[in-house]
Design an enzyme around this catalytic site. Structure first.
Site, PDB file in Angstrom:
ATOM      1  N   THR A  52      16.882 -13.112  46.679  1.00  0.00           N
ATOM      2  CA  THR A  52      15.693 -13.802  47.175  1.00  0.00           C
ATOM      3  C   THR A  52      15.135 -13.099  48.395  1.00  0.00           C
ATOM      4  O   THR A  52      15.888 -12.554  49.190  1.00  0.00           O
ATOM      5  CB  THR A  52      16.084 -15.241  47.604  1.00  0.00           C
ATOM      6  OG1 THR A  52      16.610 -15.915  46.471  1.00  0.00           O
ATOM      7  CG2 THR A  52      14.910 -16.023  48.147  1.00  0.00           C
ATOM      8  N   ARG A  88      17.858 -22.257  34.479  1.00  0.00           N
ATOM      9  CA  ARG A  88      18.267 -22.750  35.811  1.00  0.00           C
ATOM     10  C   ARG A  88      17.213 -22.377  36.879  1.00  0.00           C
ATOM     11  O   ARG A  88      16.715 -21.269  36.926  1.00  0.00           O
ATOM     12  CB  ARG A  88      19.617 -22.141  36.188  1.00  0.00           C
ATOM     13  CG  ARG A  88      20.137 -22.542  37.558  1.00  0.00           C
ATOM     14  CD  ARG A  88      19.780 -21.507  38.622  1.00  0.00           C
ATOM     15  NE  ARG A  88      20.312 -21.870  39.937  1.00  0.00           N
ATOM     16  CZ  ARG A  88      19.947 -21.273  41.059  1.00  0.00           C
ATOM     17  NH1 ARG A  88      19.062 -20.315  41.050  1.00  0.00           N
ATOM     18  NH2 ARG A  88      20.455 -21.651  42.215  1.00  0.00           N
ATOM     19  N   GLY A  93      16.512 -22.692  41.124  1.00  0.00           N
ATOM     20  CA  GLY A  93      17.117 -23.007  42.418  1.00  0.00           C
ATOM     21  C   GLY A  93      16.101 -23.616  43.368  1.00  0.00           C
ATOM     22  O   GLY A  93      15.092 -24.198  42.959  1.00  0.00           O
ATOM     23  N   ASP A  94      16.372 -23.473  44.639  1.00  0.00           N
ATOM     24  CA  ASP A  94      15.500 -24.051  45.668  1.00  0.00           C
ATOM     25  C   ASP A  94      14.230 -23.237  45.916  1.00  0.00           C
ATOM     26  O   ASP A  94      13.221 -23.772  46.375  1.00  0.00           O
ATOM     27  CB  ASP A  94      16.266 -24.119  46.999  1.00  0.00           C
ATOM     28  CG  ASP A  94      16.666 -22.718  47.464  1.00  0.00           C
ATOM     29  OD1 ASP A  94      17.271 -21.974  46.643  1.00  0.00           O
ATOM     30  OD2 ASP A  94      16.374 -22.341  48.610  1.00  0.00           O
ATOM     31  N   THR A 148      17.479 -19.541  52.052  1.00  0.00           N
ATOM     32  CA  THR A 148      18.077 -18.666  51.048  1.00  0.00           C
ATOM     33  C   THR A 148      19.539 -19.058  50.882  1.00  0.00           C
ATOM     34  O   THR A 148      20.111 -19.716  51.749  1.00  0.00           O
ATOM     35  CB  THR A 148      17.921 -17.180  51.453  1.00  0.00           C
ATOM     36  OG1 THR A 148      18.471 -16.350  50.416  1.00  0.00           O
ATOM     37  CG2 THR A 148      18.617 -16.850  52.754  1.00  0.00           C
ATOM     38  N   GLY A 149      20.110 -18.658  49.770  1.00  0.00           N
ATOM     39  CA  GLY A 149      21.502 -19.012  49.519  1.00  0.00           C
ATOM     40  C   GLY A 149      21.620 -19.931  48.321  1.00  0.00           C
ATOM     41  O   GLY A 149      20.732 -19.958  47.457  1.00  0.00           O
ATOM     42  N   GLY A 205      21.044 -22.346  45.942  1.00  0.00           N
ATOM     43  CA  GLY A 205      19.863 -23.176  45.754  1.00  0.00           C
ATOM     44  C   GLY A 205      20.151 -24.638  45.503  1.00  0.00           C
ATOM     45  O   GLY A 205      19.456 -25.518  46.023  1.00  0.00           O
TER      46      GLY A 205
HETATM   47  N1  ASP Z   1      18.169 -19.536  46.756  1.00  0.00           N
HETATM   48  C1  ASP Z   1      18.218 -18.699  45.585  1.00  0.00           C
HETATM   49  C2  ASP Z   1      18.557 -19.544  44.383  1.00  0.00           C
HETATM   50  O1  ASP Z   1      19.375 -20.421  44.478  1.00  0.00           O
HETATM   51  C3  ASP Z   1      19.183 -17.577  45.678  1.00  0.00           C
HETATM   52  C4  ASP Z   1      19.194 -16.769  46.939  1.00  0.00           C
HETATM   53  O2  ASP Z   1      18.678 -17.177  47.964  1.00  0.00           O
HETATM   54  O3  ASP Z   1      19.751 -15.669  46.878  1.00  0.00           O
HETATM   55  O4  ASP Z   1      18.045 -19.268  43.330  1.00  0.00           O
END
Ligand code: ASP
Length: 338
Positions: A198, A226, A228-229, A249-250, A252
């Site tokens: 991301t 799927r 994510g956030d 980020t991270g 989600g």
């Molecule tokens: N937040 C993103 C997700 O969950 C992934 C990421 O931030 O690397 O899709």
């Protein structure tokens, strides 16, 4: 997953600006940067910031800067974002993105395939439709109707290799790894692995207006469909021009649970500095995850309306890129909870 990252980093301390009073609370806050400012997640942010900065330094709009900035990352074929990224379990790259301006206008696309710049489609959703979010085939149809070409459905060399490796075990582990890259000295980034996919960017332009963008391929080898956030307004990104902007980020799923970006802006409204606001959101996440928190990474970056920048991560290893009014662009190790 190991990737070499380019090391043309210009690092220096964040010693700009001065302590001032936060107008929302009267509490002393941290460092205030002069506008325009652009901040983005992870080390790819350094290159994205440069493109955003080109626009900001010419008195351009923050909205244009955050769109053009992350487009750089989307176009990096061997990068973690865009069509060059890791596919889902079925071997297809599916992309999510969102964008938000200073007037609560926002647009989002999810589960989009064969489009080079999902962030641009998110902006078109915002500007050309009465909707906020378009998904999958419908989002792709809309993109084509706007004259956007469909790219070939093929994996980058690197992603193909990763996918073939993954297929050997097909182990489904939907977790975001903890990145262990850190800035070790000015201009130096340690080696390390990462599994985030991301880039999030927030900017304040010379007129003082805020905007943000977020674009992702989601988790590598995720279940098909799927989301994510990252493309969810309030979770991955939120902008309130009177208060501040935040992007996450991270992992989600967990960022959605705590409405990460909106909660951060909300804490800033209560008078917390951007760093404190990011920290409070991650403390909440830590509380709800308990001992499972050690298996995930999550991070938030934020800018307040006063030009203060902050970030926080759940774990060590989150870095973010800050470019200030002088065009000084550098990576910073975020503080972390665990
Ligand atoms: N937040 C993103 C997700 O969950 C992934 C990421 O931030 O690397 O899709």
């Amino acid at each position: 997953m190991k990737k070499d990252r380019r090391k043309f980093l210009q690092l220096s301390s964040l010693g700009l600006g001065s302590m001032i009073l936060n107008p929302f609370s009267g509490k002393a806050s941290g460092k205030i940067l002069q506008k325009p400012i652009v901040v983005s997640t992870w080390d790819a942010g350094i290159r994205a910031n440069m493109a955003a900065w080109e626009i900001l330094q010419q008195n351009g709009r923050a909205l244009d800067a955050v769109e053009k900035g992350v487009m750089v990352t989307e176009a990096e074929r061997n990068c973690c974002v865009g069509l060059g990224a890791n596919p889902d379990r079925d071997g297809k790259v599916t992309l999510d993105a969102c964008i938000m301006d200073e007037n609560f206008n926002c647009g989002s696309v999810v589960f989009l395939e064969r489009i080079k710049h999902p962030i641009h489609i998110a902006r078109l959703v915002m500007e050309k439709t009465p909707h906020v979010m378009l998904a999958g085939e419908g989002a792709q149809q809309f993109a084509v109707s706007q004259g956007i070409p469909l790219e070939k459905q093929e994996l980058s060399k690197e992603a193909k290799k990763e996918y073939e490796e993954w297929l050997k075990k097909t182990e489904y582990k939907p977790v975001i790894n903890i990145e262990n890259k850190q800035i070790t000295a000015p201009g130096k980034l340690s080696d390390g692995s990462f599994n985030h996919d991301t880039i999030g960017m927030i900017a304040m332009d010379a007129a003082g207006n805020l905007s943000g963008s977020c674009t992702t391929s989601g988790m590598g080898f995720k279940m098909r469909g799927r989301i994510g956030d990252s493309p969810i307004i309030g979770a991955g990104l939120y902008v309130d021009n009177e208060i501040g902007a935040a992007v996450a980020t991270g992992q989600g799923e967990d960022i959605i649970r705590v409405a990460g970006a909106h909660s951060t802006v909300n804490y800033m409204q209560q008078g917390f500095s951007p760093e404190e606001a990011c920290k409070k959101v991650l403390e909440k996440l830590l509380k709800i995850k308990g001992s499972k928190a050690k298996d995930i990474q999550a991070a938030v970056i934020a800018i307040s309306k006063t030009g203060e920048v902050g970030a926080y991560a759940l774990q060590k290893g989150f870095i973010y890129a800050v470019c200030d009014a002088n065009g000084k662009n550098r990576l910073i190790n975020a503080n972390f909870l665990i």
